[in-house]
Design an enzyme around this catalytic site. Structure first.
Site, PDB file in Angstrom:
ATOM      1  N   GLU A  41      39.164  31.906  39.248  1.00  0.00           N
ATOM      2  CA  GLU A  41      40.399  32.138  38.229  1.00  0.00           C
ATOM      3  C   GLU A  41      41.307  30.940  38.505  1.00  0.00           C
ATOM      4  O   GLU A  41      41.878  30.176  37.713  1.00  0.00           O
ATOM      5  CB  GLU A  41      41.004  33.403  38.172  1.00  0.00           C
ATOM      6  CG  GLU A  41      40.135  34.604  37.508  1.00  0.00           C
ATOM      7  CD  GLU A  41      38.881  34.955  38.420  1.00  0.00           C
ATOM      8  OE1 GLU A  41      38.783  34.712  39.872  1.00  0.00           O
ATOM      9  OE2 GLU A  41      38.156  35.522  37.847  1.00  0.00           O
ATOM     10  N   HIS A 111      39.754  47.306  35.528  1.00  0.00           N
ATOM     11  CA  HIS A 111      39.354  46.812  34.130  1.00  0.00           C
ATOM     12  C   HIS A 111      40.403  47.532  32.956  1.00  0.00           C
ATOM     13  O   HIS A 111      39.969  47.676  31.990  1.00  0.00           O
ATOM     14  CB  HIS A 111      37.877  47.283  33.804  1.00  0.00           C
ATOM     15  CG  HIS A 111      36.962  46.720  34.735  1.00  0.00           C
ATOM     16  ND1 HIS A 111      36.587  47.011  35.819  1.00  0.00           N
ATOM     17  CD2 HIS A 111      35.947  45.529  34.374  1.00  0.00           C
ATOM     18  CE1 HIS A 111      35.568  46.346  36.436  1.00  0.00           C
ATOM     19  NE2 HIS A 111      35.288  45.348  35.477  1.00  0.00           N
TER      20      HIS A 111
END
Lengths: 307, 415
Positions: A41, A111
Site C-alpha cells: 500500500e 474489513h
C-alpha cells in the site's frame, strides 16, 4: 478513461475486476492503463503520487480502507503537502485514492473500519463519501477531475444492497456540497455513506410514530464540508444529530458538532448529539451492538426533541 | 519430536504386518525404528544446503498423518459451516498447505515461537489447540480460541486452555496460544513479520535456545516492512526463521505478476535461504531442523516453502477466476501432502485398517467439535468493552448512545 488518456487505474487485483468487481472490464478496454500492483500500500500510493506530479491522473485502489495505514505517511506527508511545500512548482493533485470502507455485516476488525476522520484532519486532502450508485459515479468523476488529491471511500455494504437508476454518460456532482435527502422542521440528521440510509429509516420511523419531522442531510464531502448547508439546516430546525459508524471519540462528528455549536449556539434548542460506533476496535460478533443502528438513532432523536 | 496419539501407539505396538507375514520374517519392524526417505533436493542461496535424505519412523509418520488429516478435515468442515452461514466474516483455509506447518512442528518445540498470517487455523492445531477451539472461534462463540472476539484471523488460546481460542473475540484470523508461544493469527498482510523479528530478539536476549518462526505468503513478500525486519534481523543476528509459504497467489494475483523476482528464498539478499518442497512434510521437517540449528548459531534464514492452497484466498473468493480448475485438480492428484504420507505409510507396510480407524476417529472429533460449537454461547455483550485498556484510569468509555460505561480489564474473561 476515455476522455483522459493519462488516467490510470491500478491496485491489488484490479485487473481481473477487483474483489468487489469495481474494475471489471477495464483491462479489456484500456489494456495497460489498468494494471495490478504488488501487495504494498505504501508503494502503491507513493508510486501514484510520483505519477501525479508528472501530470498523470492516477486512480489508485486500496483494497480495504483497513489497509490504508501503510500509505498514511505518503498521503499526509507527500500528497497533501506537495504543492504547498514546493511553492506551487509541483502538485499531486491528479491523484485519487479509492477504498471500500465501513461495516459489511461480518467484516470484523480489518474489513469494516471507517477511517475517514484520520484524513479529514489533513489540510491539503479532500475526503469524499458517496451514499448511492448515482452519487458514487458523479462524486468519483469529480474527484478524478479535481485538481487536489482526493480520497474516495466507498461504503462496501452498498455495493450489493444499493440499487438505483444511474444516468449514462459523464456527469459530476460538485465536491464540498451536501445534499438534503429529506426536508424537515424539528431536527437535522447528518450522515454520510451507508449511515445515511439508517438516518432515513429513523426519520421515517419517528415521523410515523411520533410525528417528529426530521431533515436528513447527506454530507457527501467531509473535507471540505458544506458549512452553509449544515448551518442553514440547523438554523431551521434548532437541533442536530450526527451519526457515523466510526468510534464516537474524535470521530468526524466531533468537528461538525463543535463548529455548529459555535455558529448556531443561540438557535439551538438542545445539545447536539452524536450517535456513533463504540470506542472499541470494530468487533466481530458484537457488530450489531457496536453499530449506530436505527433504534439508537430513534432514541436519540426523541431525547433531543423532548429536551 | 514425534507426534503421537494413544490409539495409534497401541496399534503400532501391536505390530505392523499381518501375523502370517510377521511369522515368515521372524521379526516385525518396530514402529519406532528409523528409516530413510529421499526428498527433493533443496535449492540454496548463500548457504550449503542439507542433504536430501530424511530420517523418520512409522510412529512419527503416523503422528504427522493424524495431524495433517485433522487439519484437512477441520478446514473442510469450516468450508461447510461457512456456506451454511454458521461461520461469518472472512475465512482463509489452509487445505493443501498442511505439510508446511506439520513439518515445522516436527523440528520445533513449544518453546519456539510461531507467528503467522490470517491463514492460521491449522497453526492453532499444531501448536496444541483443539478443533473445538478453532471451530468455536470461527463461529464467534465464547469457547473459541480468542473467546469469539478475534474470529478466523485471530486465533489465540488462553490461560489454562479453558474455553477456547480467542473467546470468540478474534474470529478466524486471530487465534493465539500463550503456553505454546503461538502469537497468532494476524489480519493485516505482512504485519506479523517485524513482530517475528521482535519475538526473536526477546528469545536471544533471554539467552533461550529457541527460535522465532515468522510465516508469511508470496503476497506479503512484497511488503516494505518485510525488508525492514530482514535488515534488523541480519544486523543483530536474530534467531528468526522467515518462512515464506509460497502458494503462488496473492489473493488473485499470481506470483509472477506481483514480483520481479519470485525466487523468494533469494530475496533476503545478504540473508541465506533455502527453497523446500512444501507439499512434502519430511522435506519441510529436514529443512526446518537445519534452519533452527543455523538460526541459533548464526542468525536469520529464509525458508521458501513451495506449497499450494486448494481453496481460494478466502471463502469469499471462488479461487477459479485467476487459475484453472485443471491446475487445482492436478495438484490434488499429484502432490497432495496428506495423500503422500498415507501412501508412504502403506508402502512401509502400515496396516490400512489402522489408518481407516484413525481417520474415522478424526472425523468424529471434527464433527463433535462442530456440534459443540454450534451449541455454544456467544460472548456476553459486556465483553465489547472488556480489555480495550488495562488501566482505563478515569476514562468512561463512550458507548454508541453517548452514554458511558466503565471499561473493564479482566484477562481471564471469567464473567
Amino acid at each position: 478513461m476515455d476522455s483522459n488518456d493519462k488516467a490510470l487505474v491500478f491496485g491489488e487485483d484490479v485487473a481481473f475486476g477487483g474483489v468487489f468487481r469495481c474494475t471489471v472490464g477495464l483491462l479489456e478496454r484500456y489494456g495497460r492503463r489498468c494494471f495490478n500492483t504488488p501487495l504494498c500500500e505504501q508503494g502503491i500510493v507513493g508510486f501514484g503520487i510520483g505519477l501525479a506530479t508528472q501530470g498523470y491522473t492516477p486512480i489508485a485502489e486500496i483494497q480495504f480502507a483497513d489497509y490504508i495505514y501503510p500509505a498514511f505517511d505518503q498521503l499526509v506527508n507527500e500528497a497533501a503537502k506537495y504543492r504547498y511545500r514546493s511553492g506551487g512548482t509541483f502538485t499531486a493533485g491528479g491523484l485519487t485514492v479509492r477504498a471500500p470502507y465501513g461495516a459489511v455485516g461480518h467484516g470484523g476488525h480489518y474489513h469494516s473500519q471507517s477511517v475517514e476522520s484520520f484524513f479529514t484532519h489533513v489540510p491539503g486532502l479532500k475526503v469524499v463519501v458517496p451514499s448511492s450508485p448515482a452519487q458514487a459515479k458523479g462524486l468519483l468523476l469529480s474527484c478524478i477531475q479535481d485538481p487536489d488529491p482526493c480520497i474516495f471511500f466507498e461504503p462496501k455494504m452498498l455495493y450489493r444492497t444499493s440499487v438505483e437508476e444511474v444516468p449514462v454518460g459523464e456527469y459530476t456532482i460538485p465536491l464540498g456540497q451536501a445534499q438534503v435527502l429529506r426536508e424537515g422542521a424539528d431536527i437535522t440528521l447528518i450522515g454520510w455513506g451507508a449511515q445515511v440510509h439508517v438516518l432515513a429509516q429513523a426519520a421515517q420511523a419517528v415521523a410515523d410514530a411520533d410525528g417528529i419531522s426530521c431533515e436528513v442531510l447527506d454530507l457527501r464531502t467531509l473535507l471540505p464540508w458544506d458549512v452553509q448547508a449544515v448551518t442553514a439546516s440547523v438554523n431551521k430546525t434548532g437541533r442536530l444529530l450526527v451519526s457515523h459508524e466510526a468510534p464516537l471519540s474524535s470521530g468526524f462528528g466531533a468537528e461538525l458538532v463543535a463548529e455548529v455549536s459555535r455558529r448556531c449556539f443561540l438557535r439551538l434548542e438542545a445539545p447536539p448529539v452524536r450517535v456513533c460506533g463504540a470506542d472499541t476496535p470494530f468487533p466481530l460478533v458484537f457488530e450489531p451492538l457496536y453499530l449506530p443502528g436505527v433504534e439508537r438513532v430513534v432514541d436519540a432523536i426523541r431525547a433531543t426533541v423532548r429536551f | 519430536m514425534a507426534l503421537r496419539s494413544a490409539s495409534t501407539q497401541l496399534l503400532g505396538r501391536a505390530g505392523l504386518l499381518p501375523a502370517a507375514v510377521c511369522n515368515a520374517f521372524h521379526r516385525c519392524m518396530s514402529t519406532s525404528d528409523k528409516f530413510s526417505v529421499e526428498v527433493l533436493p533443496f535449492k540454496a542461496h548463500r548457504i550449503e544446503p542439507p542433504n536430501n535424505v530424511v530420517e523418520t519412523s512409522i510412529d512419527e509418520l503416523v503422528g504427522m498423518y493424524e495431524l495433517m488429516y485433522k487439519m484437512r478435515r477441520m478446514e473442510i468442515a469450516a468450508d461447510m459451516m461457512y456456506k451454511a452461514k454458521l461461520i461469518r466474516g472472512f475465512c482463509h483455509l489452509y487445505d493443501g498447505q498442511e505439510a508446511v506447518m506439520t513439518g515445522i512442528e516436527a523440528a520445533l518445540t513449544k518453546e519456539d515461537a510461531v507467528i503467522t498470517s490470517y491463514r492460521d487455523h491449522c497453526q492453532h492445531l499444531s501448536r496444541g489447540g483443539t478443533v473445538k477451539e478453532v471451530m468455536a472461534e470461527l463461529m464467534g462463540k465464547r469457547d473459541g480460541a480468542s473467546k469469539g472476539l478475534g474470529g478466523s484471523m485471530h486465533i489465540t488460546a488462553a490461560f489454562g486452555g479453558r474455553g477456547g481460542a480467542s473467546k470468540g473475540l478474534g474470529g478466524s484470523m486471530h487465534m493465539y496460544n500463550r503456553q505454546a508461544n503461538f502469537y497468532g493469527g494476524n489480519g493485516i498482510v505482512g504485519a506479523q513479520i517485524p513482530l517475528g523479528a521482535g519475538l526473536a530478539f526477546a528469545l536471544k536476549y533471554q539467552k533461550k535456545p529457541n527460535v522465532a518462526i515468522a510465516m508469511y505468503g508470496d503476497g506479503a513478500a512484497n511488503q516494505g516492512q518485510k525488508y525492514e525486519a530482514l535488515n534488523m534481523a541480519g544486523l543483530w543476528n536474530l534467531p528468526v526463521i522467515f518462512v515464506c509459504e509460497n502458494n503462488h497467489y496473492g489473493m488473485g494475483t499470481a506470483e509472477w505478476r506481483a514480483a520481479k523476482s519470485s525466487t523468494f528464498y533469494t530475496r533476503g539478499d545478504y540473508i541465506p535461504g533455502l527453497k523446500v518442497d512444501g507439499m512434502d512434510v519430511l522435506a519441510v521437517k529436514k529443512s526446518m531442523e537445519f534452519a533452527k540449528a543455523y538460526a541459533l548459531e548464526h542468525g536469520p534464514i529464509i525458508m521458501e516453502m513451495d506449497t499450494y492452497r486448494y481453496h481460494g484466498h478466502s471463502m469469499s473468493d471462488p479461487g477459479s477466476t485467476y487459475r484453472t480448475r485443471d491446475e487445482i485438480s492436478t495438484m490434488r492428484q499429484e502432490r497432495d501432502p496428506v495423500e503422500r504420507v498415507r501412501k508412504l505409510l502403506l508402502a512401509k507396510g502400515y496396516d490400512a485398517a489402522a489408518i481407516k480407524a484413525m481417520e474415522k476417529s478424526v472425523k468424529k472429533e471434527v464433527d463433535t467439535a462442530v456440534e459443540e460449537s454450534k451449541a455454544a454461547a456467544i460472548p456476553p455483550n459486556e465483553w465489547l468493552w472488556r480489555n480495550v485498556y488495562v488501566a482505563p484510569a478515569n476514562m468512561d468509555m463512550r458507548t454508541v448512545e453517548g452514554t458511558y460505561v466503565q471499561p473493564t480489564y479482566d484477562p481471564t474473561y471469567s464473567s
